[in-house]
Design a protein around this motif. Structure first.
Motif, mmCIF file in Angstrom:
data_model
loop_
_atom_site.group_PDB
_atom_site.id
_atom_site.type_symbol
_atom_site.label_atom_id
_atom_site.label_comp_id
_atom_site.label_asym_id
_atom_site.label_seq_id
_atom_site.Cartn_x
_atom_site.Cartn_y
_atom_site.Cartn_z
ATOM 1 N N UNK A 1 -3.970 7.012 -8.631
ATOM 2 C CA UNK A 1 -3.177 6.156 -7.733
ATOM 3 C C UNK A 1 -3.598 4.693 -7.875
ATOM 4 N N UNK B 1 9.578 -6.845 -0.711
ATOM 5 C CA UNK B 1 9.700 -6.288 0.645
ATOM 6 C C UNK B 1 9.938 -4.774 0.629
ATOM 7 N N UNK B 2 10.474 -4.254 -0.468
ATOM 8 C CA UNK B 2 10.748 -2.813 -0.573
ATOM 9 C C UNK B 2 9.656 -2.070 -1.358
ATOM 10 N N UNK B 3 8.610 -2.760 -1.742
ATOM 11 C CA UNK B 3 7.585 -2.159 -2.603
ATOM 12 C C UNK B 3 6.229 -2.205 -1.905
ATOM 13 N N UNK C 1 -1.636 -1.824 -11.744
ATOM 14 C CA UNK C 1 -0.603 -2.253 -12.700
ATOM 15 C C UNK C 1 0.615 -2.804 -11.958
ATOM 16 N N UNK C 2 1.073 -2.086 -10.940
ATOM 17 C CA UNK C 2 2.251 -2.544 -10.184
ATOM 18 C C UNK C 2 2.047 -3.961 -9.656
ATOM 19 N N UNK D 1 3.596 -0.763 -2.356
ATOM 20 C CA UNK D 1 2.440 -0.703 -3.253
ATOM 21 C C UNK D 1 1.880 -2.098 -3.528
ATOM 22 N N UNK D 2 2.713 -3.119 -3.426
ATOM 23 C CA UNK D 2 2.273 -4.487 -3.722
ATOM 24 C C UNK D 2 1.247 -5.011 -2.723
ATOM 25 N N UNK E 1 -0.845 -2.899 -0.682
ATOM 26 C CA UNK E 1 -1.858 -1.924 -0.259
ATOM 27 C C UNK E 1 -3.241 -2.402 -0.662
ATOM 28 N N UNK F 1 -2.230 3.056 -11.184
ATOM 29 C CA UNK F 1 -0.814 2.683 -11.106
ATOM 30 C C UNK F 1 -0.616 1.496 -10.159
ATOM 31 N N UNK F 2 -1.373 1.475 -9.069
ATOM 32 C CA UNK F 2 -1.251 0.385 -8.090
ATOM 33 C C UNK F 2 -1.691 -0.958 -8.695
#
Lengths: 174, 174
Positions: B148, B167-169, B154-155, B171-172, B174, B151-152
């Motif tokens: 996890x 606003x919809x992501x 990288x995102x 993960x950005x 966290x 991937x985070x």
């Protein structure tokens, strides 16, 4: 990091195989597990990614590229997978995702997008003007967010089983 | 979910291939990226997982299984990878992790652990008494937490590139 097409595509190409390696053949107790009511299982996530391949990324990129009179995107259905995945096994969904992604990357590559095209705009139903570059960067980040979510949902199934180690595992409480 | 050995091993077997599918052959701008100072890149994470295979999970399980006079675990070095990965390429590290993991799962399988052995205790340097079952569940959850995280990390490199979609992501942030 700025969005550069080749680097973004390198991630998009890898997502189906990483999810297959993580989930393929696992017992349902892992792939059907959630974080609680109204949250998604790994199985639900794969269905959501499939729906995105069909209705979100490339269809929206086409609207931007065409620069026609109507540049407003269709709203994305975040719950379509609960209908569309019904009766399908996870293995089949992983295959479907991989095939759709491969086709979509062929389409994207065939456009040979220029910097000028990367700056073209469409209209997001909630945000208003967004660029091709932002759409494609979001495709990549959205993949990675759901890979992270998949692993996190699974990790949380052992929230109690790890005993005192929970204090060292921030993933349990994200 | 209670820890059941077969289900836990099913995840442990898959981690090297999922990380290889996610990271293998990617440009350094992805694999060397971090979330900021004192945070880890995907490259650092693989080195950390390798160090765990060498010094953490199986060595600690051996201490528990032996039930000798000294059941206290060696403290785990969370920063060993900054020394041990030096000069190594990511492809080599992914291979090394896969080989060590495969060997360790052979060792674990050879023990044919009983329920009684799953309840045996060792002494964690910070937490005190912990069981074999908790240790093995933590091995699994630790893998998933680092998948996890990978991937985070990288995102987040596209935090700005996605524009209003941030606003919809979740993960950005966290």
């Amino acid at each position: 990091m700025n969005f550069v097409l080749d680097a973004g595509v390198a991630v998009l190409q890898r997502t189906p195989a990483s999810l297959r390696a993580l989930l393929g053949g696992l017992p349902d107790e892992w792939t059907g597990a959630t974080e609680g009511p109204d949250s998604w299982s790994p199985y639900d996530i794969i269905g959501h990614l499939i729906h995105g391949e069909r209705t979100d990324w490339i269809p929206r990129a086409r609207i931007i590229l065409a620069q026609g009179g109507e540049r407003r995107f269709e709203p994305f259905d975040r719950f379509a997978q609960f209908r569309e995945s019904q009766g399908k096994g996870l293995g089949g969904l992983l295959d479907e995702f991989a095939e759709l992604r491969a086709q979509n990357l062929v389409t994207l590559g065939s456009w040979r997008l220029t910097d000028a095209q990367m700056a073209l705009e469409g209209e997001h139903p909630a945000f208003g003007a967004v660029t091709m570059r932002q759409l494609l960067a979001t495709w990549v980040a959205h993949d990675l967010g759901h890979v992270a979510q998949t692993a996190r949902v699974m990790a949380k199934q052992y929230r109690d089983a790890v005993g005192p180690w929970r204090a060292y595992l921030p993933v349990m409480d994200r």
